[in-house]
Enzyme design. Structure first.
Site, mmCIF file in Angstrom:
data_model
loop_
_atom_site.group_PDB
_atom_site.id
_atom_site.type_symbol
_atom_site.label_atom_id
_atom_site.label_comp_id
_atom_site.label_asym_id
_atom_site.label_seq_id
_atom_site.Cartn_x
_atom_site.Cartn_y
_atom_site.Cartn_z
ATOM 1 N N ASP A 106 0.032 -14.568 -11.859
ATOM 2 C CA ASP A 106 0.467 -15.185 -13.110
ATOM 3 C C ASP A 106 1.939 -14.826 -13.279
ATOM 4 O O ASP A 106 2.507 -14.010 -12.540
ATOM 5 C CB ASP A 106 -0.389 -14.715 -14.298
ATOM 6 C CG ASP A 106 -0.290 -15.682 -15.484
ATOM 7 O OD1 ASP A 106 0.607 -16.545 -15.491
ATOM 8 O OD2 ASP A 106 -1.108 -15.571 -16.420
HETATM 9 C C1 NOJ Z 1 1.358 -17.638 -18.143
HETATM 10 C C2 NOJ Z 1 -0.041 -18.058 -18.423
HETATM 11 O O1 NOJ Z 1 -0.866 -16.915 -18.571
HETATM 12 C C3 NOJ Z 1 -0.643 -18.955 -17.355
HETATM 13 O O2 NOJ Z 1 -1.880 -19.441 -17.816
HETATM 14 C C4 NOJ Z 1 0.285 -20.084 -17.025
HETATM 15 O O3 NOJ Z 1 -0.301 -20.924 -16.059
HETATM 16 C C5 NOJ Z 1 1.600 -19.503 -16.541
HETATM 17 N N1 NOJ Z 1 2.185 -18.698 -17.602
HETATM 18 C C6 NOJ Z 1 2.584 -20.576 -16.084
HETATM 19 O O4 NOJ Z 1 3.084 -21.263 -17.162
#
Ligand code: NOJ
Length: 718
Positions: free
Chosen positions: A270
């Site tokens: 993530d």
């Molecule tokens: C953080 C989020 O937790 C995740 O769900 C998302 O896909 C990413 N950012 C990318 O934007």
């Protein structure tokens, strides 16, 4: 679960493989490509920087040097083409993965995932994901960061909006449906691996600690279902589980995901979760954080930049085996081959017809609405001969129905409740409108106008709830009532004596005891996307009979959280006649509205629950039939739900577990016998020997319209 589309992506992929690489097998081609890449170029493939819709000059330069595996947040044909062109100017001409959070729509915003889960309609959910994937691909995006499949038992956690609620079976069905739908056009990512939804106290990013059993039985099944449906990538979670951060957990990404489940796609971190291994306190330097994540099996580093800037030295010093890097690079390259990017990096498919997309969004919104209460049949409303007051800060609001993630969704495309009602009644009724207050303000100056409108009207539609950004990421709340002075507005309108219909818009279950006890009609609409107002008006006036069911429990008070239907029995289950049982002294132990609950404008009777066989072997399939009659005066849909309870096992088991469901639509007076099937193998749980087992013994079986009702019988497994 419908399996029919699952092989499609595989067929497409194989097609792409042969088309792209006629001269050599893909494996040989990838090996020879890998052999020609420098270490830096290899690490570049594992690097995923974030752009701001377009890659900036520096990022394009990186791509031209072959030092980016993809970008996130590049979208739009022009921007995508520009980024791909830069990558194709590099030595090895390796196209880019272009990832975006296409969660519930790209241009056409569909209902939020929690709302879509309320439909209990996987075919429709799959169609919505397919449409979102198609719109995204038409805009150059080839990879979505969805579906989010985190089980959530705590509505304080704002990301409950992005998933399918509290149940592992419903969550698994929806996970597979979304993977199938998205992957007809883009690669999907199942996230957040794992147990992110169990953040302590519902506080986003917080630590998670749970038993192996709860992890296996409750939190992991939707991930497994996504893997079985052929999901291309998995995103690791921000949280730690019992002290091991998910983005540095070899057990999660290697032992479980790849070895046990046979996942053959790639794993992406993530956003900066590799860097955050420092904050977790399991790495003392950027390089150490990168080493930990990569060797654990996290192939791609989203945003941190650590793999690219810090790992070459470690590989050269033999602190990371080159084979680990090569394996990760191959996984990324294979994903690009799967997408057909080597054959056609631009792959410009036409955007779907906007009207068709909106029509699908409206159908999806219809199916997502849950009728919670309808005392005295206030609903549906007559279309004419009355004055209708449409009140509340969300009544004419075009932003909030888009929900917490809305990619390219635009507020000007949103039909508000007021507009939807006006379009329905035309000139046959007078529609009055007053916002009354803002969503979060303390000002009550607008109350007088709202109260006056209610007094003049035959019915008051009061549209209340949350702002779109009060749920989703980093939006945990500690009070789950209506924000601001909305509760007071509701009370003031109710005091006029005009019948009130409460229309809720929110990204999580709210606690609304006052309304549940006093307001005659309540519709839970979550955030329904661009067609919110049209769909809500269709339901208010009875053009559409509501059929949504709650994918989460709605508690009575905050103090009951976490409250979920599939809890264990305890040694002292609650009893009214015995104080020393598991309950509260100040509030009933039951929820306000249980999982699976939802009303219709008609009524249904369930009868004649029968089993094809009541004694089953381990390889058998349970077949339960039940007859449903529509006993009311309108056509309607009920969701037949089948639950089991394993009566005696070597470990404590939930009081009920959903194992099958089916939507059944019946005309007035019509009855139908339907059969639900459950493979005995699907009754397995994580046993004392740390493996899945179905233990012989007796089971109770319930079939009904929610988790709190139903006909009952029993069966034996030998
Ligand atoms: C953080 C989020 O937790 C995740 O769900 C998302 O896909 C990413 N950012 C990318 O934007």
């Amino acid at each position: 679960m419908c399996e029919s589309r699952a092989p499609l992506i595989r067929v497409l992929l194989v097609g792409c493989l042969t088309a792209a690489l006629p001269a050599a097998t893909p494996a040989q081609h990838l090996d020879s490509l890998l052999a020609r890449m420098t270490l830096e170029e290899k690490l570049g493939q594992l690097h995923l920087p974030s752009a701001n819709q377009r890659a900036n000059r520096e990022q394009l330069d990186l791509a031209r040097r072959g030092l980016a595996g993809g970008f996130l947040n590049v979208h739009g044909r022009e921007a995508a083409r520009q980024a791909q062109q830069a990558a194709l100017a590099a030595r090895h001409k390796i196209p880019l993965l272009l990832g975006l959070d296409v969660i519930h729509g790209y241009r056409t915003t569909f209902p939020i995932p929690l709302a879509e889960a309320s439909s209990f309609d996987p075919e429709l959910v799959e169609a919505a994901a397919r449409m979102a994937g198609r719109e995204a691909r038409a805009a150059g995006v080839n990879w979505t960061f969805a579906p989010m499949v985190d089980i959530a038992r705590d509505p304080r956690w704002g990301r409950i909006a992005e998933g399918s609620g509290e149940d592992p079976y419903l969550g698994s069905v929806m996970a597979a449906a979304r993977v199938r739908g998205f992957q007809e056009h883009v690669l999907a990512t199942v996230k957040h691996f794992a147990a992110y939804g169990a953040a302590e106290a519902g506080r986003d990013y917080n630590t998670v600690d749970m038993s192996d059993r709860t992890l296996r039985d409750i939190y992991l099944p939707p991930f497994k279902a996504a893997v079985d449906a052929g999901v291309a990538s998995v995103m690791t979670a921000f949280n730690d589980i019992g002290g091991v951060p998910a983005s540095g957990s070899a057990w999660l990404t290697d032992t479980l995901l790849r070895r046990e489940w046979g996942f053959d796609g790639f794993v992406v971190s993530d956003w900066t979760s590799v860097l955050e291994l420092l904050q977790h306190g399991v790495a003392g330097s950027r390089a150490e954080a990168g080493r930990l994540a990569l060797t654990a099996g996290v192939d791609m580093d989203m945003v941190s930049g650590i793999y690219l800037d810090s790992l070459a030295a470690l590989v050269r010093a033999n602190r990371i085996p080159l084979a680990v890097v090569d394996t990760a690079v191959k996984r990324i390259l294979r994903a690009k081959v799967r997408l057909g990017l080597f054959t056609d990096p631009y792959r410009e498919i036409p955007a779907p017809n906007a009207n068709a997309a909106r029509a699908l969004a409206r159908r999806m919104a219809h199916a997502s609405i849950v009728l919670l209460k309808n005392e005295g049949n206030v609903l549906p409303l007559a279309r004419s001969a009355q004055t209708i007051a449409v009140i509340g800060p969300l009544a004419d609001n075009q932003l909030e129905p888009l929900g917490p993630w809305h990619a390219q969704g635009r507020r000007q495309d949103v039909v508000t409740v007021l507009a939807g009602i006006r379009a329905h009644v035309g000139t046959s009724a007078q529609v009055l409108h007053a916002a009354g207050c803002a969503i979060e303000d303390t000002a009550t100056a607008g109350f007088a106008e709202a109260v006056a409108a209610a007094r003049r009207a035959g019915v008051a539609i009061v549209v209340l709830g949350e702002r779109h950004d009060m749920s989703g990421e980093a939006a945990s709340r500690t009070s789950l009532g209506l924000p601001g002075v909305q509760q007071r507005l509701l009370e003031a309108v109710h005091a006029t004596g005009t019948p009130v219909v409460l229309v809720l818009m929110n990204g999580r279950p709210l606690i609304l005891e006052w309304a549940a006890e006093r307001v005659p009609a309540i519709l839970e609409t979550w955030f329904l996307g661009v067609e919110a107002g049209s769909a809500i008006a269709d339901v208010l006036f009875g053009t559409v009979n509501p059929s949504g069911r709650l994918p989460v429990t709605i508690p009575r008070t905050l103090g009951q959280i976490p409250l979920y239907y599939n809890h264990r029995n305890t040694g002292r289950p609650p009893s009214d006649s015995d104080k020393f049982t598991s309950k509260y002294i100040d509030v009933p132990v039951t929820p306000r509205y249980p999982f699976g609950y939802g009303l219709s404008y008609t009524t249904f009777a369930y009868r004649d629950l029968k089993l094809a066989a009541a004694r089953l072997g381990q390889r058998d399939t349970l077949r339960a039939s039940v007859t449903i009659a529509n006993t009311g005066r309108r056509e309607g849909t009920t969701v037949v739900q089948l639950y089991v309870r394993d009566e005696v096992a070597s470990v404590t088991r939930p009081v009920r577990e959903l194992k099958a469901f089916q939507r059944v639509t019946l005309r007035p007076g019509e009855s139908r016998t339907v059969e639900l099937r459950v493979a005995v193998a699907d009754l397995a749980f994580w046993g004392p020997e740390r493996r899945f087992v179905v233990e012989p013994g007796s089971f109770r079986l319930f079939v009904g319209p929610s988790s709190a009702e139903g006909l009952e019988t029993r069966f034996e497994v030998r």
